[in-house]
Design an enzyme around this catalytic site. Structure first.
Site, PDB file in Angstrom:
ATOM      1  N   ARG A  96      -2.008  -9.601 -20.582  1.00  0.00           N
ATOM      2  CA  ARG A  96      -2.922  -9.382 -21.890  1.00  0.00           C
ATOM      3  C   ARG A  96      -2.310  -8.416 -22.852  1.00  0.00           C
ATOM      4  NH1 ARG A  96      -5.624  -4.354 -21.844  1.00  0.00           N
ATOM      5  NH2 ARG A  96      -7.188  -5.229 -22.881  1.00  0.00           N
ATOM      6  N   PRO A 148       0.905  -1.030  -0.002  1.00  0.00           N
ATOM      7  CA  PRO A 148       0.192   0.008   0.059  1.00  0.00           C
ATOM      8  C   PRO A 148       0.912   1.305  -0.015  1.00  0.00           C
ATOM      9  CG  PRO A 148      -0.202  -1.110   2.026  1.00  0.00           C
ATOM     10  CD  PRO A 148       0.595  -1.969   1.232  1.00  0.00           C
ATOM     11  N   ASP A 165      -8.288   0.489 -25.404  1.00  0.00           N
ATOM     12  CA  ASP A 165      -8.581   0.323 -23.869  1.00  0.00           C
ATOM     13  C   ASP A 165      -8.467   1.838 -23.358  1.00  0.00           C
ATOM     14  OD1 ASP A 165      -8.853  -2.179 -23.996  1.00  0.00           O
ATOM     15  OD2 ASP A 165      -6.978  -2.704 -23.060  1.00  0.00           O
ATOM     16  N   GLU A 175       1.861  -7.025   8.361  1.00  0.00           N
ATOM     17  CA  GLU A 175       2.050  -5.808   8.613  1.00  0.00           C
ATOM     18  C   GLU A 175       3.372  -5.582   7.299  1.00  0.00           C
ATOM     19  OE1 GLU A 175      -0.352  -5.385  10.711  1.00  0.00           O
ATOM     20  OE2 GLU A 175       0.293  -3.639  10.285  1.00  0.00           O
TER      21      GLU A 175
HETATM   22  N1  LIG Z   1      -3.077  -3.476   0.956  1.00  0.00           N
HETATM   23  C1  LIG Z   1      -1.835  -4.295   0.839  1.00  0.00           C
HETATM   24  C2  LIG Z   1      -1.362  -5.396   1.669  1.00  0.00           C
HETATM   25  C3  LIG Z   1      -0.426  -6.117   1.681  1.00  0.00           C
HETATM   26  C4  LIG Z   1       0.252  -6.117   0.224  1.00  0.00           C
HETATM   27  C5  LIG Z   1      -0.448  -5.178  -0.815  1.00  0.00           C
HETATM   28  C6  LIG Z   1      -1.299  -4.441  -0.596  1.00  0.00           C
HETATM   29  C7  LIG Z   1      -1.813  -3.293  -1.577  1.00  0.00           C
HETATM   30  C8  LIG Z   1      -1.156  -3.233  -2.777  1.00  0.00           C
HETATM   31  N2  LIG Z   1      -1.814  -2.297  -3.361  1.00  0.00           N
HETATM   32  C9  LIG Z   1      -2.659  -1.811  -2.615  1.00  0.00           C
HETATM   33  O1  LIG Z   1      -2.691  -2.530  -1.512  1.00  0.00           O
END
Ligand SMILES: Nc1ccccc1-c1cnco1
Length: 261
Positions: free
Chosen positions: A172, A103, A187, A130
């Protein structure tokens, strides 16, 4: 393209056996290999996580299993205890790009999909809890390109869903995967596709369904008028759902301003 995925839930990736990606694998366009991170643990409980230094909630993924997994997969010939018969990869000189969904990563975009589709070998590291001990990425950067990428601003339980999204977006685009090569270009977000406008509504038979008719313009056979109508619809939908994309297009001409009024 070769893709390696390391996860504590390799079964999460059964969707890669079906549909577009499944067919690409069957045709040898994609070589996807799944790895269970716990196979690089050495305790009876196959432990992959521990409490965070400095305190705080949750658990952090330990560096040792990740280090050994990436050694085994990325063919780190400098590793002294290499198992006999380990296959380093497509060729000893090839170095994979390591992709770590997180994230806190840079946003993954269509441009990244296009760029990564040109790579010969990608390795995806699926973090849970985490996150992964920071030294894993730090050490990996000494031996391969590493990209920490986010698929959006929301919290997932782990990186597996993000890896599925990225593999579909990248896969793709590989030559021979899409039956109709044109659709990858048209797209939404594809470079040059109507200035990255969102696609407008699409219709197919029957011409009337539950009292709702297909817009007459689409039945007119006038391809110039149809193209203009589709762009107007795309502009309206983009202005409604992603105004920042319209703002990024620069000044609108008089006609586009009328379309949005
Ligand atoms: N929230 C997460 C938790 C663990 C690994 C990736 C993510 C992630 C990747 N893109 C958005 O969230």
């Amino acid at each position: 393209m070769r893709i390696d995925i390391v996860s504590i839930f390799p079964e999460y990736f059964s969707p890669l056996d079906v549909s577009l990606i499944g067919k690409a694998r069957a045709r040898g366009i994609l070589d996807i290999r799944l790895h269970q991170l716990r196979d690089w643990t050495h305790d009876v409980h196959r432990t992959v996580d521990d409490t965070p230094y400095g305190g705080g909630p949750g658990m952090v993924m330990k560096p040792e299993p990740w280090g050994e997994a990436l050694d085994a997969i990325a063919g780190d010939v400098r590793r002294l205890d290499a198992e006999p018969g380990e296959v380093p990869g497509p060729g000893a000189e090839t170095v994979p790009t390591l992709i770590v969904p997180t994230p806190s990563g840079r946003p993954f975009t269509q441009a990244d999909a296009v760029r990564l589709a040109r790579e010969p070998w990608l390795v995806f590291a699926c973090g849970r809890y985490e996150g992964i001990d920071g030294r894993v990425v730090e050490h990996a950067r000494t031996r391969m390109p590493v990209e920490e990428l986010s698929i959006g601003d929301y919290v997932l339980a782990g990186g597996e869903a993000a890896v599925l999204v990225m593999i579909e977006a990248i896969g793709r685009l590989l030559p021979g995967v899409l039956g109709n090569a044109v659709s990858a270009v048209d797209d939404s977000f594809a470079p040059g596709a109507m200035e990255s406008l969102l696609e407008g509504p699409v219709y197919t038979k029957p011409p009337e369904w539950r009292g709702l008719r297909v817009p007459d313009v689409l039945l007119s056979g006038n391809h110039g008028v149809i193209a203009r109508w589709r762009r107007d619809q795309a502009l309206r939908r983009t202005a409604a759902n992603r105004p920042e994309l319209v703002a990024g297009m620069g000044a609108l001409d008089e006609r586009d301003r009328r379309v949005l009024d």
